[in-house]
Scaffold this active site. Structure first.
Site, PDB file in Angstrom:
ATOM      1  N   CYS A  49      -7.020  30.527  70.220  1.00  0.00           N
ATOM      2  CA  CYS A  49      -6.392  29.299  70.734  1.00  0.00           C
ATOM      3  C   CYS A  49      -6.827  29.022  72.167  1.00  0.00           C
ATOM      4  O   CYS A  49      -7.044  27.857  72.545  1.00  0.00           O
ATOM      5  CB  CYS A  49      -4.873  29.430  70.710  1.00  0.00           C
ATOM      6  N   ASP A  63      -3.127   1.725  64.807  1.00  0.00           N
ATOM      7  CA  ASP A  63      -1.983   1.269  64.008  1.00  0.00           C
ATOM      8  C   ASP A  63      -1.014   2.421  63.709  1.00  0.00           C
ATOM      9  O   ASP A  63      -0.064   2.260  62.959  1.00  0.00           O
ATOM     10  CB  ASP A  63      -2.475   0.642  62.692  1.00  0.00           C
TER      11      ASP A  63
HETATM   12  C1  BEZ Z   1      -5.826  33.561  67.868  1.00  0.00           C
HETATM   13  O1  BEZ Z   1      -5.618  32.441  68.360  1.00  0.00           O
HETATM   14  O2  BEZ Z   1      -6.564  34.380  68.422  1.00  0.00           O
HETATM   15  C2  BEZ Z   1      -5.184  33.914  66.549  1.00  0.00           C
HETATM   16  C3  BEZ Z   1      -3.934  33.435  66.245  1.00  0.00           C
HETATM   17  C4  BEZ Z   1      -3.347  33.804  65.037  1.00  0.00           C
HETATM   18  C5  BEZ Z   1      -4.030  34.598  64.148  1.00  0.00           C
HETATM   19  C6  BEZ Z   1      -5.311  35.050  64.465  1.00  0.00           C
HETATM   20  C7  BEZ Z   1      -5.895  34.689  65.664  1.00  0.00           C
END
Ligand code: BEZ
Length: 226
Positions: free
Chosen positions: A46, A139
């Site tokens: 992330c 929209d």
């Molecule tokens: C990550 O963002 O590294 C991750 C999050 C959940 C499961 C596996 C990886």
């Protein structure tokens, strides 16, 4: 059934974000919008995704697309995580990102929008959010959704590419073929009569006849760019 299908209107939810409380429709205004969800704050994949999204913010802005992320943690967690994201990008570790992150601590929105990944759970056994991409038109209707499991990071170049296709095909009677990129030739929608296509694309239309005879690829040159 929770979740969103193509053509559905975005729910007009209220939420706390790193940039204050929002109402989703007001946030979108007359712009296009991208809502992308994340399994959890401070998780490595992330962090790389949000870093890339932050770097590409000027590209989304050029295309009139408002960006907003969602993760199932609190605003203070999001702000602390934002420092890591900026540091990962080689920038000052400040709390500000070029887009807000929605705090969905109780997973209310994640459930409503069909974002949970049943295979990925936190230490308490609760499902994490999948990596969902929703793109809304001006929209406020859903134009595209892509669903990645938590373990697969997204390709934001591809997301920009689909924005280019969505915007082009929303305004012109064309479709974009495999691997199309902005500036490549496009295809005339099959329902458009050839004569009309030639009028609409005076710079040139070419066809490729196929053995079946029933399907003809009608392509037009376009050069468009941002
Ligand atoms: C990550 O963002 O590294 C991750 C999050 C959940 C499961 C596996 C990886």
């Amino acid at each position: 059934m929770p979740g969103l299908l193509l053509g559905d209107e975005a729910p007009n939810f209220e939420a706390d974000t790193t940039q204050g409380r929002i109402r989703f429709h007001d946030f979108l205004g007359d712009s296009w919008g991208i809502l992308f969800s994340h399994p959890r704050d401070f998780t490595p994949v992330c962090t790389t995704e949000l870093g890339r999204a932050a770097k590409l913010a000027p590209e989304f802005s050029k295309r009139n697309v408002k960006m907003i992320a969602l993760s199932i943690d609190s605003v203070p967690d999001h702000l602390a995580w934002s420092k890591d994201i900026n540091a990962y990008n080689g920038d000052q570790p400040v709390e500000k990102l070029p887009f807000p992150i929605i705090a969905d601590k109780d997973r209310e929105l994640a459930v409503k929008l069909g974002m949970l990944d049943p295979d990925e759970r936190d230490k308490d056994g609760m499902p994490l959010t999948a990596r969902v991409v929703f793109i809304f038109g001006p929209d406020k209707k859903l134009k595209l959704s892509i669903l990645y499991p938590a373990t697969t990071g997204r390709n934001f170049d591809e997301i920009l590419r689909v924005v280019d296709s969505l915007q082009l095909t929303a305004y012109k009677k064309v479709a974009t073929p495999v691997d199309w990129k902005c500036g490549d030739s496009v295809m005339v929608v099959p329902t458009l009569p050839d004569e009309e296509a030639k009028k609409l694309f005076p710079k040139g239309v070419f066809t490729k006849d196929l053995p079946s005879g029933s399907s003809k690829l009608l392509c037009a040159f376009r050069s468009s760019g941002h």
